[in-house]
Design an enzyme around this catalytic site. Sequence first.
Site, PDB file in Angstrom:
ATOM      1  CB  VAL A   1      -0.933   0.023   1.241  1.00 20.21           C
ATOM      2  CG1 VAL A   1      -2.039  -0.983   1.064  1.00 20.21           C
ATOM      3  CG2 VAL A   1      -0.163  -0.241   2.515  1.00 20.21           C
TER       4      VAL A   1
ATOM      5  CB  SER B   1       2.225   7.539  -2.943  1.00 15.93           C
ATOM      6  OG  SER B   1       3.522   7.525  -2.431  1.00 15.93           O
TER       7      SER B   1
ATOM      8  CD  GLU C   1      -1.008  -8.095   2.834  1.00 12.46           C
ATOM      9  OE1 GLU C   1      -0.109  -8.735   3.377  1.00 12.46           O
ATOM     10  OE2 GLU C   1      -1.146  -6.876   2.996  1.00 12.46           O
TER      11      GLU C   1
ATOM     12  CB  ILE D   1      11.274   3.030   5.808  1.00  8.71           C
ATOM     13  CG1 ILE D   1       9.778   3.061   6.122  1.00  8.71           C
ATOM     14  CG2 ILE D   1      12.009   4.215   6.449  1.00  8.71           C
ATOM     15  CD1 ILE D   1       9.436   2.977   7.586  1.00  8.71           C
TER      16      ILE D   1
ATOM     17  CG  ASN E   1       2.259   2.044   8.781  1.00 11.81           C
ATOM     18  OD1 ASN E   1       1.792   2.925   9.491  1.00 11.81           O
ATOM     19  ND2 ASN E   1       2.496   2.222   7.495  1.00 11.81           N
TER      20      ASN E   1
ATOM     21  N   GLY F   1       2.094  -7.758   5.708  1.00  9.64           N
ATOM     22  CA  GLY F   1       2.268  -8.969   4.896  1.00  9.64           C
ATOM     23  C   GLY F   1       3.517  -8.931   4.044  1.00  9.64           C
TER      24      GLY F   1
HETATM   25  O1  0RQ Z   1       6.825  10.510   6.911  1.00  8.18           O
HETATM   26  O2  0RQ Z   1       4.460  10.853   7.337  1.00  8.18           O
HETATM   27  O3  0RQ Z   1       6.170  12.259   8.491  1.00  8.18           O
HETATM   28  O4  0RQ Z   1       5.748  12.519   6.033  1.00  8.18           O
HETATM   29  O5  0RQ Z   1       8.035   7.802   6.290  1.00  8.18           O
HETATM   30  O6  0RQ Z   1       6.511   7.538   3.921  1.00  8.18           O
HETATM   31  O7  0RQ Z   1       6.523   8.127   1.486  1.00  8.18           O
HETATM   32  O8  0RQ Z   1       4.373   8.360   2.875  1.00  8.18           O
HETATM   33  O9  0RQ Z   1       5.426   6.115   2.296  1.00  8.18           O
HETATM   34  O10 0RQ Z   1       2.880   5.696   2.367  1.00  8.18           O
HETATM   35  O11 0RQ Z   1       4.433   4.644   0.665  1.00  8.18           O
HETATM   36  O12 0RQ Z   1       4.533   3.986   3.113  1.00  8.18           O
HETATM   37  C1  0RQ Z   1       7.088   1.543   4.136  1.00  8.18           C
HETATM   38  C2  0RQ Z   1       5.683   2.979   5.622  1.00  8.18           C
HETATM   39  C3  0RQ Z   1       5.764   3.338   3.129  1.00  8.18           C
HETATM   40  C4  0RQ Z   1       4.557   1.353   4.051  1.00  8.18           C
HETATM   41  C5  0RQ Z   1       5.786   2.296   4.265  1.00  8.18           C
HETATM   42  C6  0RQ Z   1       8.950   8.883   6.008  1.00  8.18           C
HETATM   43  C7  0RQ Z   1       8.183   9.792   5.078  1.00  8.18           C
HETATM   44  C8  0RQ Z   1       6.810   9.748   5.728  1.00  8.18           C
HETATM   45  C9  0RQ Z   1       5.955   7.374   5.166  1.00  8.18           C
HETATM   46  P1  0RQ Z   1       5.717  11.624   7.220  1.00  8.18           P
HETATM   47  P2  0RQ Z   1       5.636   7.632   2.588  1.00  8.18           P
HETATM   48  P3  0RQ Z   1       4.216   5.144   2.029  1.00  8.18           P
HETATM   49  C10 0RQ Z   1       0.763  -4.602   2.441  1.00  8.18           C
HETATM   50  C11 0RQ Z   1       2.244  -4.692   2.715  1.00  8.18           C
HETATM   51  C12 0RQ Z   1       5.170  -2.089   5.617  1.00  8.18           C
HETATM   52  C13 0RQ Z   1       3.962  -2.968   5.505  1.00  8.18           C
HETATM   53  C14 0RQ Z   1       3.772  -3.510   4.140  1.00  8.18           C
HETATM   54  C15 0RQ Z   1       4.505   0.238   5.076  1.00  8.18           C
HETATM   55  C16 0RQ Z   1       6.701   8.287   6.167  1.00  8.18           C
HETATM   56  O13 0RQ Z   1       4.603   0.790   2.767  1.00  8.18           O
HETATM   57  O14 0RQ Z   1       3.980   0.402   6.164  1.00  8.18           O
HETATM   58  O15 0RQ Z   1       4.609  -3.439   3.267  1.00  8.18           O
HETATM   59  N1  0RQ Z   1       5.098  -0.946   4.726  1.00  8.18           N
HETATM   60  N2  0RQ Z   1       2.623  -4.077   3.947  1.00  8.18           N
HETATM   61  O16 0RQ Z   1       8.728  11.080   5.052  1.00  8.18           O
HETATM   62  C17 0RQ Z   1      13.016   8.287   7.545  1.00  8.18           C
HETATM   63  C18 0RQ Z   1      13.512   7.283   5.493  1.00  8.18           C
HETATM   64  C19 0RQ Z   1      12.175   7.538   5.087  1.00  8.18           C
HETATM   65  C20 0RQ Z   1      11.327   8.189   6.002  1.00  8.18           C
HETATM   66  C21 0RQ Z   1      10.231   7.758   4.163  1.00  8.18           C
HETATM   67  N3  0RQ Z   1      14.361   6.671   4.674  1.00  8.18           N
HETATM   68  N4  0RQ Z   1      13.872   7.654   6.711  1.00  8.18           N
HETATM   69  N5  0RQ Z   1      11.736   8.554   7.225  1.00  8.18           N
HETATM   70  N6  0RQ Z   1      10.141   8.302   5.383  1.00  8.18           N
HETATM   71  N7  0RQ Z   1      11.474   7.291   3.951  1.00  8.18           N
HETATM   72  C22 0RQ Z   1      -0.144  -3.962   3.480  1.00  8.18           C
HETATM   73  C23 0RQ Z   1      -0.486  -4.820   4.702  1.00  8.18           C
HETATM   74  O17 0RQ Z   1       0.196  -5.670   5.064  1.00  8.18           O
HETATM   75  C24 0RQ Z   1      -1.764  -4.482   5.415  1.00  8.18           C
END
Ligand code: 0RQ
Length: 495
Positions: free
Chosen positions: A264, A266, A288, A358, A378, A382
């Site tokens: 999930v 952007s 999922e 991340i 988060n 999965g």
């Molecule tokens: O921070 O909210 O303060 O702006 O991390 O980043 O770009 O909004 O990322 O919405 O695509 O989510 C990995 C979290 C990415 C998600 C993750 C900061 C960035 C922002 C979020 P702000 P974005 P996304 C199916 C599979 C694990 C679970 C999974 C996730 C915030 O995809 O939870 O894959 N994955 N499930 O600014 C520090 C870095 C950073 C950083 C981004 N390198 N260092 N902060 N950010 N990169 C779903 C299920 O299983 C239900």
Amino acid sequence: MEERVKCKSLHSKITSAKEAAGMIKSGMTLGTSGFTPTGYPKAVPEALVKMVEKEEDFKINLYTGASVGQSLDGIFAEAGIISKRMPYQTNNSMRKALNSCDVHYADIHLSHFSQQIRYGFYGKIDVALVEAAQITEEGYIVPTTSIGASPVFCSEAEHIIVEINTKKPLELCGIHDIYQPEDPPNRQPIPLVNPVDRIGKPYIEVDPSKIKAIVITDLEDDPIGFAPVDENSRQIAKNLIGFFEKEVEVGRLPEKLLPLQSGVGSVANAVLKGISDSRFKDLIFYSEVIQDNVLDLLDEGTFKFASGTSLTLSPEGFQRFYQNFDEYRSKVLLRPMEISNNPEVIRRIGSIAMNTAIEADIFGNVNSTHIMGSKMMNGIGGSGDFTRASYLSIFTTPSIAKNGDISSIVPMVSHVDHTEHDVNIIVTEQGLADLRGLSPVQRAEAIIENCAHPDYQKPLEEYLNKAKEGSCHTPHTLGDSLSWHEKFVQTKKMR
Ligand code: 0RQ
């Protein structure tokens, strides 16, 4: 109500949310339906919070399928009534509570969670609280828009409370395929060979005598927001589609690819959009979460079938889904997360796993969960289930975060969720690193050259070259390896 609660002997159990909430006592473990903010109970949680707001010591454990909405995770966290939370969340208030250690949070692979509940690893489930579209004549439960871990909560809980949600149409009956594997040492192969196979029942079989309360509600799930697709995400998708085309050309992927899993966020949205604009057609989605963009792909014929554990649609998406239900009925299937995320099934069907990182390090280890090594975002969800068991595992990430103050490609990840052994491909807007069969130094060179942002390429090369002076298999200078993170924590800039 006759058509919603078909089992006549259960009519006497229909009661108010307040009455049902009174059955949940401090110290209990509650297992609820819900996977992403869809299909989770709302009326009983609201009543429970009202009931215990003056009780200082009231604490329960909250187990769910995955993330749930503000009207469950949010209000419970804000009321301070959670002791332990598992296995995944995305709610702001809950995130705050677990990062301040007010809530004990165990971040667990979703495929492990259901079976480990049955194994008794996490103690007894006192109450299963599940949202349903219908209770059948036999007293069985038809879930609504997600399944998640509801089957195991219902089979293991001492008592069951059902929220019948009249806003969820009865047409949902038939979209579920519920199957629970046996436990070792008598476990049999899961008979799902083709992602379109139905292997179970359209309802959760329960002992009806365990149903202690039925609450009728029409509360809506919290609306779902979608992250906009930005230019970086579009470029990441382009890089990935180009890679798929080459893999088809050299015969490592079939023309119709292999069943796709998409995370999930952007970037994940952009990748699905990119697939829609590509030449690929008649694909299978085995994942999922089924979002609005999956409906687009089904409508245009890019996907011919979608299997998931939740329908995570916007209000307009649901309207479209329900209005065209006859069309979607044969193309969409919901399964328990124990099946949608099952490594046995994922390995058999040869899934292409696409998840977001991340950060990733130069050797290919991926952090999906922790900001600067310590703050939970988060959870692993999965992503681990699919990554290790897939045919091809892919991680996407923009090469920089926070306007370039952070490099998402670092010398060493500050927390590891997916090890270098599990990660085949890393993609950023800069390019794609194919790590298959490479040694650690080769991987580092490929990742720095293809994925790192130009502003960070040189410092990464310098790190690698200095570390190589120690001539190790996986060269690191330990004192420097986390210095970029250390610098960010102190100055808010890695550079
Ligand atoms: O921070 O909210 O303060 O702006 O991390 O980043 O770009 O909004 O990322 O919405 O695509 O989510 C990995 C979290 C990415 C998600 C993750 C900061 C960035 C922002 C979020 P702000 P974005 P996304 C199916 C599979 C694990 C679970 C999974 C996730 C915030 O995809 O939870 O894959 N994955 N499930 O600014 C520090 C870095 C950073 C950083 C981004 N390198 N260092 N902060 N950010 N990169 C779903 C299920 O299983 C239900």
